[in-house]
Write a protein that holds these residues in place. Structure first.
Motif, PDB file in Angstrom:
ATOM      1  N   THR A 224      47.348  67.271  56.158  1.00  0.00           N
ATOM      2  CA  THR A 224      46.084  67.837  56.641  1.00  0.00           C
ATOM      3  C   THR A 224      46.197  68.175  58.118  1.00  0.00           C
ATOM      4  OG1 THR A 224      45.223  65.623  57.129  1.00  0.00           O
ATOM      5  CG2 THR A 224      44.700  66.556  54.979  1.00  0.00           C
ATOM      6  N   SER A 225      45.429  69.142  58.536  1.00  0.00           N
ATOM      7  CA  SER A 225      45.400  69.518  59.950  1.00  0.00           C
ATOM      8  C   SER A 225      44.476  68.577  60.713  1.00  0.00           C
ATOM      9  CB  SER A 225      44.904  70.960  60.106  1.00  0.00           C
ATOM     10  OG  SER A 225      43.553  71.068  59.668  1.00  0.00           O
ATOM     11  N   ASP A 226      44.590  68.579  62.020  1.00  0.00           N
ATOM     12  CA  ASP A 226      43.745  67.714  62.846  1.00  0.00           C
ATOM     13  C   ASP A 226      42.279  68.116  62.764  1.00  0.00           C
ATOM     14  OD1 ASP A 226      45.937  66.307  63.641  1.00  0.00           O
ATOM     15  OD2 ASP A 226      46.199  67.368  65.536  1.00  0.00           O
ATOM     16  N   GLU A 227      42.020  69.377  62.385  1.00  0.00           N
ATOM     17  CA  GLU A 227      40.635  69.846  62.301  1.00  0.00           C
ATOM     18  C   GLU A 227      39.992  69.534  60.953  1.00  0.00           C
ATOM     19  OE1 GLU A 227      43.191  71.852  63.251  1.00  0.00           O
ATOM     20  OE2 GLU A 227      42.795  71.648  65.405  1.00  0.00           O
ATOM     21  N   SER A 228      40.770  69.029  60.010  1.00  0.00           N
ATOM     22  CA  SER A 228      40.238  68.774  58.666  1.00  0.00           C
ATOM     23  C   SER A 228      39.199  67.658  58.697  1.00  0.00           C
ATOM     24  CB  SER A 228      41.381  68.387  57.720  1.00  0.00           C
ATOM     25  OG  SER A 228      40.883  68.036  56.448  1.00  0.00           O
ATOM     26  N   THR A 229      38.128  67.836  57.910  1.00  0.00           N
ATOM     27  CA  THR A 229      37.066  66.824  57.830  1.00  0.00           C
ATOM     28  C   THR A 229      37.358  65.777  56.767  1.00  0.00           C
ATOM     29  OG1 THR A 229      35.829  68.227  56.281  1.00  0.00           O
ATOM     30  CG2 THR A 229      35.311  68.435  58.636  1.00  0.00           C
ATOM     31  N   SER A 230      38.385  66.015  55.955  1.00  0.00           N
ATOM     32  CA  SER A 230      38.752  65.064  54.914  1.00  0.00           C
ATOM     33  C   SER A 230      40.236  64.770  54.998  1.00  0.00           C
ATOM     34  CB  SER A 230      38.407  65.618  53.530  1.00  0.00           C
ATOM     35  OG  SER A 230      38.862  64.748  52.517  1.00  0.00           O
ATOM     36  N   ASP A 231      40.600  63.511  54.817  1.00  0.00           N
ATOM     37  CA  ASP A 231      42.001  63.115  54.888  1.00  0.00           C
ATOM     38  C   ASP A 231      42.676  63.078  53.526  1.00  0.00           C
ATOM     39  OD1 ASP A 231      41.940  62.839  57.609  1.00  0.00           O
ATOM     40  OD2 ASP A 231      41.346  60.737  57.557  1.00  0.00           O
ATOM     41  N   MET A 232      41.939  63.476  52.469  1.00  0.00           N
ATOM     42  CA  MET A 232      42.509  63.417  51.122  1.00  0.00           C
ATOM     43  C   MET A 232      41.719  64.380  50.237  1.00  0.00           C
ATOM     44  SD  MET A 232      43.305  59.930  48.988  1.00  0.00           S
ATOM     45  CE  MET A 232      41.590  59.395  48.968  1.00  0.00           C
ATOM     46  N   GLU A 233      42.340  65.507  49.872  1.00  0.00           N
ATOM     47  CA  GLU A 233      41.645  66.492  49.054  1.00  0.00           C
ATOM     48  C   GLU A 233      42.646  67.346  48.274  1.00  0.00           C
ATOM     49  OE1 GLU A 233      39.398  69.166  51.472  1.00  0.00           O
ATOM     50  OE2 GLU A 233      41.008  69.457  52.911  1.00  0.00           O
ATOM     51  N   PHE A 234      42.119  68.033  47.241  1.00  0.00           N
ATOM     52  CA  PHE A 234      42.957  68.900  46.416  1.00  0.00           C
ATOM     53  C   PHE A 234      42.367  70.306  46.418  1.00  0.00           C
ATOM     54  CE2 PHE A 234      43.963  70.983  42.390  1.00  0.00           C
ATOM     55  CZ  PHE A 234      45.347  70.923  42.413  1.00  0.00           C
ATOM     56  N   ASN A 235      43.238  71.317  46.611  1.00  0.00           N
ATOM     57  CA  ASN A 235      42.817  72.717  46.602  1.00  0.00           C
ATOM     58  C   ASN A 235      43.625  73.479  45.562  1.00  0.00           C
ATOM     59  OD1 ASN A 235      41.026  72.390  48.864  1.00  0.00           O
ATOM     60  ND2 ASN A 235      42.822  72.394  50.208  1.00  0.00           N
TER      61      ASN A 235
ATOM     62  N   GLU B 204      47.456  72.647  46.082  1.00  0.00           N
ATOM     63  CA  GLU B 204      47.860  71.911  47.271  1.00  0.00           C
ATOM     64  C   GLU B 204      47.118  70.581  47.315  1.00  0.00           C
ATOM     65  OE1 GLU B 204      49.233  75.196  50.603  1.00  0.00           O
ATOM     66  OE2 GLU B 204      47.227  74.304  50.733  1.00  0.00           O
ATOM     67  N   PHE B 205      47.868  69.514  47.402  1.00  0.00           N
ATOM     68  CA  PHE B 205      47.322  68.166  47.524  1.00  0.00           C
ATOM     69  C   PHE B 205      47.427  67.794  49.005  1.00  0.00           C
ATOM     70  CE2 PHE B 205      47.019  64.073  44.853  1.00  0.00           C
ATOM     71  CZ  PHE B 205      46.186  63.495  45.790  1.00  0.00           C
ATOM     72  N   MET B 206      46.291  67.741  49.691  1.00  0.00           N
ATOM     73  CA  MET B 206      46.265  67.513  51.129  1.00  0.00           C
ATOM     74  C   MET B 206      46.093  66.014  51.419  1.00  0.00           C
ATOM     75  SD  MET B 206      46.507  70.683  51.932  1.00  0.00           S
ATOM     76  CE  MET B 206      46.318  70.614  53.707  1.00  0.00           C
ATOM     77  N   LEU B 207      46.995  65.472  52.239  1.00  0.00           N
ATOM     78  CA  LEU B 207      46.929  64.061  52.627  1.00  0.00           C
ATOM     79  C   LEU B 207      47.147  63.943  54.131  1.00  0.00           C
ATOM     80  CD1 LEU B 207      49.011  62.268  49.853  1.00  0.00           C
ATOM     81  CD2 LEU B 207      46.584  61.945  50.297  1.00  0.00           C
ATOM     82  N   ALA B 208      46.458  62.989  54.733  1.00  0.00           N
ATOM     83  CA  ALA B 208      46.634  62.746  56.163  1.00  0.00           C
ATOM     84  C   ALA B 208      47.970  62.072  56.429  1.00  0.00           C
ATOM     85  CB  ALA B 208      45.498  61.866  56.691  1.00  0.00           C
ATOM     86  N   ARG B 209      48.544  62.345  57.574  1.00  0.00           N
ATOM     87  CA  ARG B 209      49.805  61.725  57.964  1.00  0.00           C
ATOM     88  C   ARG B 209      49.560  60.266  58.324  1.00  0.00           C
ATOM     89  NH1 ARG B 209      52.796  62.027  63.165  1.00  0.00           N
ATOM     90  NH2 ARG B 209      51.147  63.398  63.890  1.00  0.00           N
ATOM     91  N   ARG B 210      50.400  59.387  57.805  1.00  0.00           N
ATOM     92  CA  ARG B 210      50.275  57.964  58.093  1.00  0.00           C
ATOM     93  C   ARG B 210      51.666  57.362  58.334  1.00  0.00           C
ATOM     94  NH1 ARG B 210      46.040  59.167  59.159  1.00  0.00           N
ATOM     95  NH2 ARG B 210      44.023  58.618  58.240  1.00  0.00           N
TER      96      ARG B 210
ATOM     97  N   GLN C 184      37.663  63.301  41.935  1.00  0.00           N
ATOM     98  CA  GLN C 184      37.776  64.633  42.518  1.00  0.00           C
ATOM     99  C   GLN C 184      39.228  65.119  42.500  1.00  0.00           C
ATOM    100  OE1 GLN C 184      35.760  64.387  46.430  1.00  0.00           O
ATOM    101  NE2 GLN C 184      34.651  66.171  45.730  1.00  0.00           N
ATOM    102  N   LEU C 185      40.126  64.246  42.876  1.00  0.00           N
ATOM    103  CA  LEU C 185      41.543  64.610  42.910  1.00  0.00           C
ATOM    104  C   LEU C 185      42.094  64.808  41.500  1.00  0.00           C
ATOM    105  CD1 LEU C 185      42.642  62.024  45.623  1.00  0.00           C
ATOM    106  CD2 LEU C 185      42.119  64.446  45.968  1.00  0.00           C
ATOM    107  N   ARG C 186      41.783  63.851  40.623  1.00  0.00           N
ATOM    108  CA  ARG C 186      42.330  63.912  39.254  1.00  0.00           C
ATOM    109  C   ARG C 186      41.831  65.141  38.504  1.00  0.00           C
ATOM    110  NH1 ARG C 186      40.409  62.608  34.538  1.00  0.00           N
ATOM    111  NH2 ARG C 186      38.579  61.571  35.405  1.00  0.00           N
TER     112      ARG C 186
END
Length: 468
Positions: free
Chosen positions: A305-316, A323-329, A412-414
């Motif tokens: 995910t980008s730094d501007e994203s409002t969600s750290d875990m989402e699917f598009n 695209e499965f978006m995940l925050a860097r950890r 939501q993801l599934r």
């Protein structure tokens, strides 16, 4: 577990029937809601709103308690193996592990950190003592009944002051790599220094945030510690200080302790997506989705995910891929202890009820099944780790036990993944691209084979075509 609101049963037979629950793969809890004086309804509605992304936890408005690890978490085989991750290794914070002989060295070092914090605030020890004493009675009420009876107000206040100065000095200096932070090495040793971050975020090793709050105001009167907390939490999340200006630490009103504050900051809830909404009266147990490599084979790619994203875990979902978006950890040797204690906190009564950490870890358990999954996450800059090998990351996630998740977030993801896979032409395109263009060598081989096939067709056509 899910909730369905029902009317109060009108007769004994209906009441008896409504309370029965068949043993199947679904779990459902029914809550009667037609009594105006019943506080269960309002709390249950808050719980449902949090699960469905329509609200935020309001547990800070309830009477919080510094809970201990729920005994049920320790009864399973994995729970027994993980029991050491709930106990401090170097420093005790608060009364639950105070005066343990193995942690005595850190108690002497706390006197030095108290002196250092006095120098930084330009206040005397007496001023700091009196500042904490103003909230000491509220702080004492946060602990389990009877757990602080052995301490007088003076002794308890001294404990709160020394522990708070130890925590705040470490939080301020660690992300900056300040020279003074290496005093930890001098007094606690290198191995002790390496375990401080772990110990500060254990469920049973906390002091009420109200104590930290009054001392932060003395040290940082302008922003009340917002910047220094943001830097520290970013350091924990990313392994370095990556400031996210859109994410405010202290927006979460009056957290109970530091662990709760970090938990609220760790991962953002996804925004509500009506297109993926599904009636959540029923939850299938242990239902997950494919691993990273399996998703990639279906042309569902993991992205950071980008730094501007409002969600750290989402699917598009897009035309032919997802695209499965995940925050860097970052994953470090102390990460397992912190994750386990955040899960334990979410399993306690009267705590934030969105289960965001449990859900995140359950998602990662589904995604990471083998070494190749870890390598793909590393390649996409989603995961950074300093463990000995990629196999240790797989082992770490496998050893997590997640008793409950936020069904709405997980669903939501599934549902997004399943919806994409239901499209036949998208599945065929994904299989074609994976089987024949999944790597440079496969693509080259496919192109060569296609060229040979076209050349053979042209030669055959020319040989059969009658000449003029």
């Amino acid at each position: 577990m899910c909730v369905r609101f029902t009317k109060e049963p009108s007769n004994a037979l209906e009441k008896e029937t409504s309370m029965k629950m068949a043993e199947s793969e679904h779990v459902m809890l029914e809550i009667p809601c037609n009594r105006p004086d019943d506080h269960i309804c309002s709390e249950a509605m808050e719980w449902v709103n949090c699960l469905t992304g329509q609200g935020t936890p309001k547990s800070y408005e309830r009477e919080g308690r510094m809970e201990k690890v729920p005994p049920l978490l320790l009864k399973s085989e994995k729970g027994r193996r993980n029991s050491e991750y709930y106990e401090p290794a170097v420093v005790s914070i608060g009364p639950y592990h105070h005066n343990r002989p193995a942690l005595a060295r850190a108690e002497k070092y706390k006197l030095i950190t108290l002196e250092q914090y006095c120098l930084r605030t330009k206040e005397t020890t007496k001023t700091l003592y009196n500042t904490v004493f103003e909230v000491v009675h509220d702080a004492r009420k946060c602990y389990i009944d009877g757990s602080t009876d052995a301490y007088s107000d003076h002794e308890f206040n001294q404990m709160m002051l020394r522990d708070a100065c130890f925590i705040l000095l470490y939080i301020e200096l660690m992300p900056r790599g300040h020279a003074n932070v290496f005093l930890n090495n001098e007094y606690l040793g290198a191995i002790g220094f390496a375990n401080i971050k772990r110990d500060l975020l254990l469920l049973e090793n906390q002091i009420p945030f109200v104590v930290l709050e009054v001392l932060l105001k003395l040290r940082f009167p302008r922003d009340k510690g917002e910047e220094v907390l943001n830097k520290f939490f970013n350091y924990l999340n990313y392994g370095e200080v990556v400031m996210r200006k859109d994410k405010k630490v202290l927006e979460y009103k009056r957290p109970l302790h530091l662990l709760e504050l970090y938990r609220s900051y760790f991962i953002s809830l996804p925004t509500k997506d009506k297109t993926l909404y599904e009636n959540f009266n029923y939850v299938k147990r242990n239902r997950a989705f494919a691993s990273v490599t399996e998703l990639k084979a279906r042309w569902i790619f993991l992205r950071c995910t980008s730094d501007e994203s409002t969600s750290d875990m989402e699917f598009n979902a897009y035309c032919c891929y997802g695209e499965f978006m995940l925050a860097r950890r970052a994953v470090c040797p102390y990460t397992k202890a912190i994750y386990l204690n955040m899960i334990a906190y979410e399993m306690c009564p009267h705590t934030p009820n969105d289960l965001r950490i449990s859900t995140y870890i359950r998602v990662m358990k589904s995604l990471i099944l083998q070494r190749a999954d870890v390598k793909e996450l590393l390649r996409n800059n989603i995961l950074l780790h300093s463990l000995g090998s990629d196999e240790e990351v797989v082992k770490m996630y496998d050893e997590f036990e997640v008793p409950a998740v936020n069904y709405y977030m997980f669903n939501q993801l599934r549902l997004g993944i399943e919806k994409l896979n239901e499209s036949k032409y998208k599945t065929w395109v994904a299989e074609l691209m994976t089987d024949y263009f999944g790597s440079p060598w496969k693509a080259l081989g496919s192109l060569v084979a296609a060229a040979i096939l076209v050349s053979s067709f042209v030669q055959t056509y020319c040989a059969l075509k009658p000449r003029d």
